[in-house]
Design a protein around this motif. Structure first.
Motif, PDB file in Angstrom:
ATOM      1  N   MET A   1      -2.340   1.818  -4.764  1.00  8.34           N
ATOM      2  CA  MET A   1      -1.591   3.056  -4.980  1.00  8.34           C
ATOM      3  C   MET A   1      -2.484   4.289  -4.813  1.00  8.34           C
ATOM      4  N   ASP A   2      -2.116   5.153  -3.865  1.00 10.93           N
ATOM      5  CA  ASP A   2      -2.799   6.444  -3.768  1.00 10.93           C
ATOM      6  C   ASP A   2      -2.395   7.298  -4.973  1.00 10.93           C
ATOM      7  N   ILE A   3      -3.312   8.131  -5.429  1.00 16.87           N
ATOM      8  CA  ILE A   3      -3.018   8.975  -6.593  1.00 16.87           C
ATOM      9  C   ILE A   3      -2.227  10.216  -6.190  1.00 16.87           C
ATOM     10  N   ASN A   4      -2.645  10.886  -5.111  1.00 12.37           N
ATOM     11  CA  ASN A   4      -1.997  12.139  -4.693  1.00 12.37           C
ATOM     12  C   ASN A   4      -0.886  11.853  -3.686  1.00 12.37           C
ATOM     13  N   LEU A   5       0.315  11.641  -4.200  1.00 14.22           N
ATOM     14  CA  LEU A   5       1.464  11.315  -3.361  1.00 14.22           C
ATOM     15  C   LEU A   5       2.498  12.441  -3.415  1.00 14.22           C
ATOM     16  N   PRO A   6       3.283  12.606  -2.346  1.00 15.81           N
ATOM     17  CA  PRO A   6       4.377  13.579  -2.407  1.00 15.81           C
ATOM     18  C   PRO A   6       5.474  13.098  -3.357  1.00 15.81           C
ATOM     19  N   GLY A   7       6.123  14.018  -4.009  1.00 12.28           N
ATOM     20  CA  GLY A   7       7.181  13.640  -4.952  1.00 12.28           C
ATOM     21  C   GLY A   7       6.593  13.365  -6.321  1.00 12.28           C
ATOM     22  N   ILE A   8       6.373  12.097  -6.617  1.00 13.96           N
ATOM     23  CA  ILE A   8       5.733  11.732  -7.878  1.00 13.96           C
ATOM     24  C   ILE A   8       4.332  11.210  -7.581  1.00 13.96           C
ATOM     25  N   SER A   9       3.429  11.410  -8.519  1.00 21.16           N
ATOM     26  CA  SER A   9       2.045  10.981  -8.308  1.00 21.16           C
ATOM     27  C   SER A   9       1.920   9.473  -8.475  1.00 21.16           C
ATOM     28  N   GLY A  10       0.783   8.951  -8.064  1.00 22.25           N
ATOM     29  CA  GLY A  10       0.532   7.530  -8.248  1.00 22.25           C
ATOM     30  C   GLY A  10       0.492   7.138  -9.713  1.00 22.25           C
ATOM     31  N   ILE A  11       0.023   8.040 -10.575  1.00 21.25           N
ATOM     32  CA  ILE A  11      -0.014   7.757 -12.011  1.00 21.25           C
ATOM     33  C   ILE A  11       1.406   7.671 -12.573  1.00 21.25           C
TER      34      ILE A  11
ATOM     35  N   TYR B   1       0.856  -1.187   0.000  1.00 21.37           N
ATOM     36  CA  TYR B   1       0.000   0.000   0.000  1.00 21.37           C
ATOM     37  C   TYR B   1       0.888   1.232   0.000  1.00 21.37           C
ATOM     38  N   VAL B   2       0.795   2.043  -1.053  1.00 14.91           N
ATOM     39  CA  VAL B   2       1.582   3.267  -1.169  1.00 14.91           C
ATOM     40  C   VAL B   2       0.660   4.434  -0.816  1.00 14.91           C
ATOM     41  N   GLU B   3       0.893   5.039   0.344  1.00  8.29           N
ATOM     42  CA  GLU B   3      -0.032   6.030   0.899  1.00  8.29           C
ATOM     43  C   GLU B   3       0.702   6.905   1.906  1.00  8.29           C
TER      44      GLU B   3
ATOM     45  N   LEU C   1       2.566  -4.558   3.208  1.00  6.76           N
ATOM     46  CA  LEU C   1       3.745  -3.701   3.235  1.00  6.76           C
ATOM     47  C   LEU C   1       3.266  -2.287   2.948  1.00  6.76           C
ATOM     48  N   SER C   2       4.017  -1.285   3.391  1.00  5.94           N
ATOM     49  CA  SER C   2       3.585   0.086   3.127  1.00  5.94           C
ATOM     50  C   SER C   2       4.765   0.967   2.765  1.00  5.94           C
ATOM     51  N   ALA C   3       4.454   1.975   1.955  1.00  3.30           N
ATOM     52  CA  ALA C   3       5.433   2.985   1.559  1.00  3.30           C
ATOM     53  C   ALA C   3       4.746   4.338   1.613  1.00  3.30           C
ATOM     54  N   ARG C   4       5.490   5.380   2.007  1.00  3.65           N
ATOM     55  CA  ARG C   4       4.903   6.703   2.209  1.00  3.65           C
ATOM     56  C   ARG C   4       4.976   7.621   0.994  1.00  3.65           C
ATOM     57  N   ASP C   5       5.683   7.208  -0.068  1.00  2.00           N
ATOM     58  CA  ASP C   5       5.717   8.028  -1.285  1.00  2.00           C
ATOM     59  C   ASP C   5       5.975   7.130  -2.478  1.00  2.00           C
ATOM     60  N   GLY C   6       5.841   7.708  -3.678  1.00  2.00           N
ATOM     61  CA  GLY C   6       5.961   6.917  -4.890  1.00  2.00           C
ATOM     62  C   GLY C   6       7.329   6.292  -5.088  1.00  2.00           C
ATOM     63  N   HIS C   7       8.387   7.029  -4.782  1.00  2.00           N
ATOM     64  CA  HIS C   7       9.738   6.499  -4.965  1.00  2.00           C
ATOM     65  C   HIS C   7       9.981   5.295  -4.064  1.00  2.00           C
TER      66      HIS C   7
ATOM     67  N   HIS D   1       4.131  -7.033 -14.343  1.00  2.00           N
ATOM     68  CA  HIS D   1       3.028  -7.997 -14.215  1.00  2.00           C
ATOM     69  C   HIS D   1       2.165  -7.768 -12.977  1.00  2.00           C
ATOM     70  N   ILE D   2       2.608  -6.918 -12.047  1.00  2.00           N
ATOM     71  CA  ILE D   2       1.893  -6.756 -10.774  1.00  2.00           C
ATOM     72  C   ILE D   2       0.645  -5.906 -10.984  1.00  2.00           C
ATOM     73  N   PRO D   3      -0.535  -6.420 -10.645  1.00  2.00           N
ATOM     74  CA  PRO D   3      -1.745  -5.595 -10.765  1.00  2.00           C
ATOM     75  C   PRO D   3      -1.737  -4.463  -9.750  1.00  2.00           C
ATOM     76  N   VAL D   4      -2.142  -3.276 -10.188  1.00  2.00           N
ATOM     77  CA  VAL D   4      -2.125  -2.090  -9.330  1.00  2.00           C
ATOM     78  C   VAL D   4      -3.542  -1.525  -9.226  1.00  2.00           C
ATOM     79  N   LEU D   5      -4.010  -1.381  -7.995  1.00  2.00           N
ATOM     80  CA  LEU D   5      -5.301  -0.765  -7.722  1.00  2.00           C
ATOM     81  C   LEU D   5      -5.074   0.694  -7.349  1.00  2.00           C
ATOM     82  N   ALA D   6      -5.873   1.587  -7.888  1.00  2.00           N
ATOM     83  CA  ALA D   6      -5.787   3.002  -7.524  1.00  2.00           C
ATOM     84  C   ALA D   6      -6.747   3.290  -6.387  1.00  2.00           C
ATOM     85  N   ILE D   7      -6.364   4.243  -5.526  1.00  2.00           N
ATOM     86  CA  ILE D   7      -7.277   4.730  -4.491  1.00  2.00           C
ATOM     87  C   ILE D   7      -7.068   6.228  -4.343  1.00  2.00           C
ATOM     88  N   SER D   8      -8.169   6.968  -4.275  1.00  2.00           N
ATOM     89  CA  SER D   8      -8.044   8.423  -4.261  1.00  2.00           C
ATOM     90  C   SER D   8      -9.316   9.075  -3.753  1.00  2.00           C
ATOM     91  N   ALA D   9      -9.139  10.279  -3.206  1.00  2.00           N
ATOM     92  CA  ALA D   9     -10.297  11.102  -2.856  1.00  2.00           C
ATOM     93  C   ALA D   9     -10.864  11.798  -4.081  1.00  2.00           C
TER      94      ALA D   9
END
Length: 280
Positions: A203-213, A157-159, A181-187, A227-235
């Protein structure tokens, strides 16, 4: 930062959903910390405002808000002057908080003085006779079933929002065959994905540094993670936001606040997709 919890009457009980109330308190405390001044203080206290209502106050010593900003505080997508910043801003989190409180039959409000600080409060219906309620369990049909060694799969979870991280962690704790597992930013998320090779990424869309997109594009261009499936989550919940997310390659697009059944269904779908695409 000094955090003070005032004594309370332990005979008071609120009629509320445990998970939602926990997210509300975490959201309000997160804002009180984020927008406080250096070496500031936070006071949390509970009071009985009537025979039917319990009030929780969270007071900070931050910069405070002007009357104009107060009037805009609970408006969706209003970032209170932080449009160009990397953080989501108080507005989005407070819209979610207001929705959660009202879903529980409660109310939320705020008073603020510029240069002194802000005081947020929530009111909930009082439960005169508390009863033990069994922890809500998820349908076994919705629990992801995966094959492989020990039947354990992993979710990254990147958030950057601590409240959302804690909420998803609590949901995953109910899934015996999923670890998070968790990460606080895109990098950091990209690095963890490359080294840990999770089965699914949220993957959160609005992340510090680089965006989720932007992070998704890097992952899809790397043979180790493509090959890893990625789910988006965003406000960002407008139809065009969802359409754009699916167009750039997210498997599903989830919106905040998180709906548990929808999240588990999407995770189950992503895990099946991961097995079909050769994920471990």
């Amino acid at each position: 930062m000094q955090l003070n919890f005032r004594p309370l009457n332990k005979s008071w009980h609120a009629n509320a959903d445990h998970t939602r109330l926990k997210q509300v308190i975490i959201n309000l405390l997160t804002n009180a910390i984020k927008y406080n001044r250096q070496h500031g203080a936070i006071i949390v206290e509970c009071s009985q405002v009537s025979d039917e209502r319990i009030r929780i106050n969270i007071k900070d010593t931050g910069n405070g808000l002007s009357p104009e900003k107060l009037s805009q505080l609970f408006q969706p997508f209003n970032r209170l002057g932080q449009e160009d910043g990397a953080e989501e801003g108080a507005g989005i989190g407070l819209v979610v908080t207001k929705q959660l409180v009202e879903l529980m039959g409660g109310a939320i409000g705020v008073t603020s003085t510029v240069g002194v600080g802000s005081e947020f409060w929530i009111e909930l219906n009082q439960d005169v006779t508390p009863t033990l309620v069994a922890k809500e369990s998820l349908s076994t049909d919705l629990i992801p079933q995966v094959s492989g060694e020990e039947g354990i799969c992993s979710l990254l979870y990147v958030e950057d929002n601590p409240a959302n991280l804690m909420l998803v962690q609590q949901i995953i704790d109910d899934q015996p065959n999923v670890r998070m597992l968790s990460a606080r930013d895109g990098h950091q998320g990209i690095l963890l994905a490359q080294t840990e090779r999770p089965n699914v990424i949220l993957m959160d869309i609005n992340l510090p540094g680089i965006s989720g997109i932007e992070a998704l594009a890097i992952l899809k261009n790397d043979p180790k993670t493509a090959h890893i499936p990625v789910l988006a989550i965003s406000a960002n919940a407008m139809p065009r936001d969802i359409e754009k997310g699916l167009e750039v390659g997210f498997l599903r697009y989830l919106t905040k606040p998180i709906k548990i059944s929808e999240f588990i269904e999407a995770l189950d779908f992503a895990l099946e997709n991961s097995k079909l695409s050769g994920g471990k």
